[in-house]
Design an enzyme around this catalytic site. Sequence first.
Site, PDB file in Angstrom:
ATOM      1  N   SER A   1      14.463 -25.610  27.664  1.00  0.00           N
ATOM      2  CA  SER A   1      13.411 -24.733  27.514  1.00  0.00           C
ATOM      3  C   SER A   1      13.906 -24.155  26.345  1.00  0.00           C
ATOM      4  O   SER A   1      14.961 -24.035  25.377  1.00  0.00           O
ATOM      5  CB  SER A   1      13.691 -23.045  28.159  1.00  0.00           C
ATOM      6  OG  SER A   1      13.476 -22.041  27.905  1.00  0.00           O
TER       7      SER A   1
ATOM      8  N   TYR B   1      18.995 -16.707  32.462  1.00  0.00           N
ATOM      9  CA  TYR B   1      17.372 -17.814  32.100  1.00  0.00           C
ATOM     10  C   TYR B   1      18.317 -18.833  30.982  1.00  0.00           C
ATOM     11  O   TYR B   1      18.495 -19.367  30.829  1.00  0.00           O
ATOM     12  CB  TYR B   1      16.515 -17.656  32.902  1.00  0.00           C
ATOM     13  CG  TYR B   1      15.334 -18.531  31.863  1.00  0.00           C
ATOM     14  CD1 TYR B   1      14.757 -19.259  33.661  1.00  0.00           C
ATOM     15  CD2 TYR B   1      14.839 -19.238  31.239  1.00  0.00           C
ATOM     16  CE1 TYR B   1      13.731 -20.750  33.500  1.00  0.00           C
ATOM     17  CE2 TYR B   1      14.321 -20.124  30.996  1.00  0.00           C
ATOM     18  CZ  TYR B   1      13.805 -20.489  31.899  1.00  0.00           C
ATOM     19  OH  TYR B   1      12.795 -22.175  32.187  1.00  0.00           O
TER      20      TYR B   1
END
Length: 256
Positions: A145, A159
């Site tokens: 990401s 995350y």
Amino acid sequence: MSLQGKVAWVTGGGSGIGLAGAVELARAGARVVVSGRDADKLQTAIAQAEARGAPLGAISAAPLDVADAAAVNRVAADIQQTLGRVDILVNSAGLNFPTRYWGETDAATFEKVVSINLNGATYCTLAVLHGMQARREGTVINVASFAGWHFEYLTGPAYTASKAAMMALTHSFNIEEGMHGLRATALCPGEVATPILKKRPVQPTEAEKARMLQEDDLGRTIRFIAEMPAHVCINELVISPVWNRTYIGSRAAAPA
């Protein structure tokens, strides 16, 4: 590199980036196996993939919870027995939760995120590694990401930590396995208009989602990585929308 006849295994293949990658790999000639926890969702995804241009029968399903290491080994063994090998592994399974910030999350939530995003990618990679080593060829694409490459507020600690760790996982793979002819890429997308946005504390508007990266953008990127000549390793590929809310100010896009 031609993908004709190659075998690709895509986790998180029931929707979003995983499904888009599966479509493009199948269109390039690969035989693709998609995995996810919901068997019915996978069958629907295959029908959607064929409607989006994947050849009929090129994609099959193998239901799986990637957080279950024993189940990962069983599925990987079945794929390799049935199709002969796994040439391309796309670790796209991932999740996040609305209650994601330090002041509201808990240990159980943190563990769930890490078990899928990081541990699942590790288990799947280990499950196909020896076959790749024996053939001295293999591509692993870890869907990390932008948040793992450029730390931000919006995604929360679990995350962010899991995706940053996926990048470290990718680099360690290349450090050790490049000498065996294997390669891995940390694919780091900014905001993508996928179903995971439904897990945001504040869901983006349709107008905001239209300005984000789209699923097909990432599908084409996954295919681009896989089709690079076997001697080429893209260690990191960072891709973002031009309208990048991380740069604009992620705190302004998050709840007060």
